[in-house]
Scaffold this motif. Structure first.
Motif, PDB file in Angstrom:
ATOM      1  N   CYS A  63       0.994  -1.267  -0.126  1.00 13.71           N
ATOM      2  CA  CYS A  63      -0.119  -0.046   0.014  1.00 13.71           C
ATOM      3  C   CYS A  63       0.937   1.368   0.042  1.00 13.71           C
ATOM      4  CB  CYS A  63      -0.972  -0.062   1.220  1.00 13.71           C
ATOM      5  SG  CYS A  63      -2.197  -1.191   1.222  1.00 13.71           S
ATOM      6  N   LEU A  83      -1.686  -1.186  -3.904  1.00 16.14           N
ATOM      7  CA  LEU A  83      -2.851  -0.189  -3.830  1.00 16.14           C
ATOM      8  C   LEU A  83      -2.470   1.042  -3.306  1.00 16.14           C
ATOM      9  CD1 LEU A  83      -5.876   0.291  -3.473  1.00 16.14           C
ATOM     10  CD2 LEU A  83      -5.737  -0.992  -1.173  1.00 16.14           C
ATOM     11  N   THR A 102      -3.485  -0.135  -8.479  1.00 14.83           N
ATOM     12  CA  THR A 102      -4.921  -0.266  -8.031  1.00 14.83           C
ATOM     13  C   THR A 102      -5.202   0.976  -7.395  1.00 14.83           C
ATOM     14  OG1 THR A 102      -4.877  -2.482  -7.790  1.00 14.83           O
ATOM     15  CG2 THR A 102      -6.723  -1.456  -6.656  1.00 14.83           C
ATOM     16  N   ASN A 126      -8.134  -1.465 -12.151  1.00 12.66           N
ATOM     17  CA  ASN A 126      -8.435  -2.183 -10.694  1.00 12.66           C
ATOM     18  C   ASN A 126      -8.833  -1.028  -9.713  1.00 12.66           C
ATOM     19  OD1 ASN A 126      -8.263  -4.727 -11.366  1.00 12.66           O
ATOM     20  ND2 ASN A 126      -5.868  -4.705 -10.823  1.00 12.66           N
ATOM     21  N   HIS A 128     -10.683   0.057  -5.902  1.00 13.98           N
ATOM     22  CA  HIS A 128     -11.329  -0.123  -4.545  1.00 13.98           C
ATOM     23  C   HIS A 128     -12.230   0.932  -4.320  1.00 13.98           C
ATOM     24  CE1 HIS A 128      -8.554  -3.444  -2.878  1.00 13.98           C
ATOM     25  NE2 HIS A 128      -8.442  -3.418  -4.323  1.00 13.98           N
ATOM     26  N   GLU A 162     -12.177  -4.527  -7.559  1.00 19.55           N
ATOM     27  CA  GLU A 162     -11.699  -5.408  -7.034  1.00 19.55           C
ATOM     28  C   GLU A 162     -11.713  -5.688  -5.417  1.00 19.55           C
ATOM     29  OE1 GLU A 162      -6.938  -6.694  -7.775  1.00 19.55           O
ATOM     30  OE2 GLU A 162      -7.169  -4.930  -6.254  1.00 19.55           O
ATOM     31  N   ARG A 219      -4.254  -4.152   6.088  1.00 18.15           N
ATOM     32  CA  ARG A 219      -3.357  -3.080   5.786  1.00 18.15           C
ATOM     33  C   ARG A 219      -2.445  -2.970   6.744  1.00 18.15           C
ATOM     34  NH1 ARG A 219      -8.439  -0.702   4.798  1.00 18.15           N
ATOM     35  NH2 ARG A 219      -8.022   0.893   6.289  1.00 18.15           N
TER      36      ARG A 219
END
Length: 368
Positions: A63, A83, A102, A126, A128, A162, A219
């Protein structure tokens, strides 16, 4: 900013400590995917080396906070899922596609604009969905908007839905009423969705350590670096091993007569004849002026920082004459004594997250 390799000040990062913290977390959350937070240069520890060590430990992905942080990881040869947790401008979506990053969506307007911008793309992006359950930072506030976003994502070819996530604001506190409220809000959002995406995630380090949740992804941030997310408010459920040490050396030692001022503004005056040592680190390195009155370790002995911390140097009061080149420990262990990031944070009235992130690029990182 140039990295100052040719002075004795350096940060030492113990990658084995990071791997041990991850081993404990993976055992603690068996069956869940673990993405580790390496934003802000790995919380000051170094994003690329930490990421590689984490991936060697078996985590699923990484992340970051910005597209540029993700690009740095990609250009270092990392191909694991990344991400980005920060809002991304429509204009940089081509970069997200190129580097396979993402990204989150937090408003319907952004979602519709992204769909238009990606019409000519050769692959889907992708996405979120971010849900604001009470943090007040980013994310959809109204459950019906989340539902609309989910249905829209399932109807287009430009994007792939996703994941969905929220962020808890009080997971590191003993009182969990607000955490429960946020958790309940998120669960209610999930029940209204046509389906659940691959990743459902709410667990930062604090939530992972002290709370049970329905997510299937973690995370993992500050605890990976061996730091308790709550500071000292709560006891961690498994051992955490700090990974960062900050060391330097004495570059000058001199005996100063009684009544002499030390540093800018003469905020310290010698009360007697004193041995004063100079250490090459200052606020330009992130070791801020508020550190005056704190201490370092020299040969295991506590030595006070006297006078104002300068841009590039600081002065300490020594118990005796000490040889130039003697190691100075600003964070870490020395001869049975230790200075922690938490102690530094308490001295300046902040949290250890901020302290580690303040350390500038000028300080070289050494990995062991």
């Amino acid at each position: 900013m140039a990295i100052s390799y040719h002075r004795p000040t350096k940060i030492i990062v113990d990658l084995q400590a990071i791997k041990q913290n991850l081993k404990n977390e993976l055992a603690h959350n068996q069956g869940k995917d673990v993405f580790v937070a390496v934003k802000a240069n790995g919380y000051g520890h170094g994003a690329v080396p930490v990421s590689k060590a984490a991936l060697e430990s078996g985590v699923t992905g990484l992340c970051v906070a910005t597209i540029d942080e993700a690009i740095e990881l990609r250009e270092s040869g990392i191909d694991a899922p990344i991400l980005c947790l920060g809002i991304v401008a429509i204009s940089v979506l081509p970069l997200a596609l190129t580097y396979d990053i993402t990204i989150p969506v937090a408003t319907l307007d952004w979602l519709y604009a992204a769909d238009e911008a990606l019409k000519t793309a050769t692959k889907p992006l992708n996405i979120h969905i971010a849900v604001d359950t009470g943090m007040g930072r980013i994310g959809f506030v109204h459950p019906e908007d989340v539902q609309t976003a989910a249905l829209f994502l399932d109807s287009v070819e430009t994007m792939t839905w996703e994941g969905i996530f929220t962020h808890f604001s009080t997971a590191d506190q003993e009182e969990d009423m607000y955490w429960q409220k946020q958790n309940q809000r998120f669960q209610e959002v999930l029940t209204q969705l046509p389906r659940l995406p691959r990743y459902v995630h709410v667990s930062n380090s604090a939530t992972s350590i002290w709370h049970d949740d329905l997510g299937n992804m973690v995370r993992f941030g500050i605890a990976m670096y061996g730091l308790n997310p709550s500071g000292t408010a709560l006891v961690e459920s498994y051992p955490l091993y700090p990974a960062l040490s900050l060391v330097s050396e004495l570059v000058q030692v001199k005996q100063v007569p009684q009544g002499e001022g030390i540093g800018y503004g003469k905020t310290y005056e010698t009360s007697e004849e004193e041995w004063i040592g100079t250490v090459p680190i200052g606020y330009a390195d992130g070791y801020i002026r508020k550190m005056q009155g704190f201490h370092v370790l020299v040969e295991g002995q506590v030595c006070e920082i006297v006078g104002r911390v300068c841009m590039d140097q600081l002065m300490i009061r020594l118990p005796k004459e000490v040889a130039i080149g003697t190691r100075v420990t600003l964070i870490g262990k020395d001869c049975g004594n230790e200075i922690t990031l938490q102690e530094v944070a308490e001295h300046v009235g902040t949290i250890h997250y901020e302290v580690s992130c303040l350390f500038s690029e000028r300080i070289p990182r050494e990995y062991i």
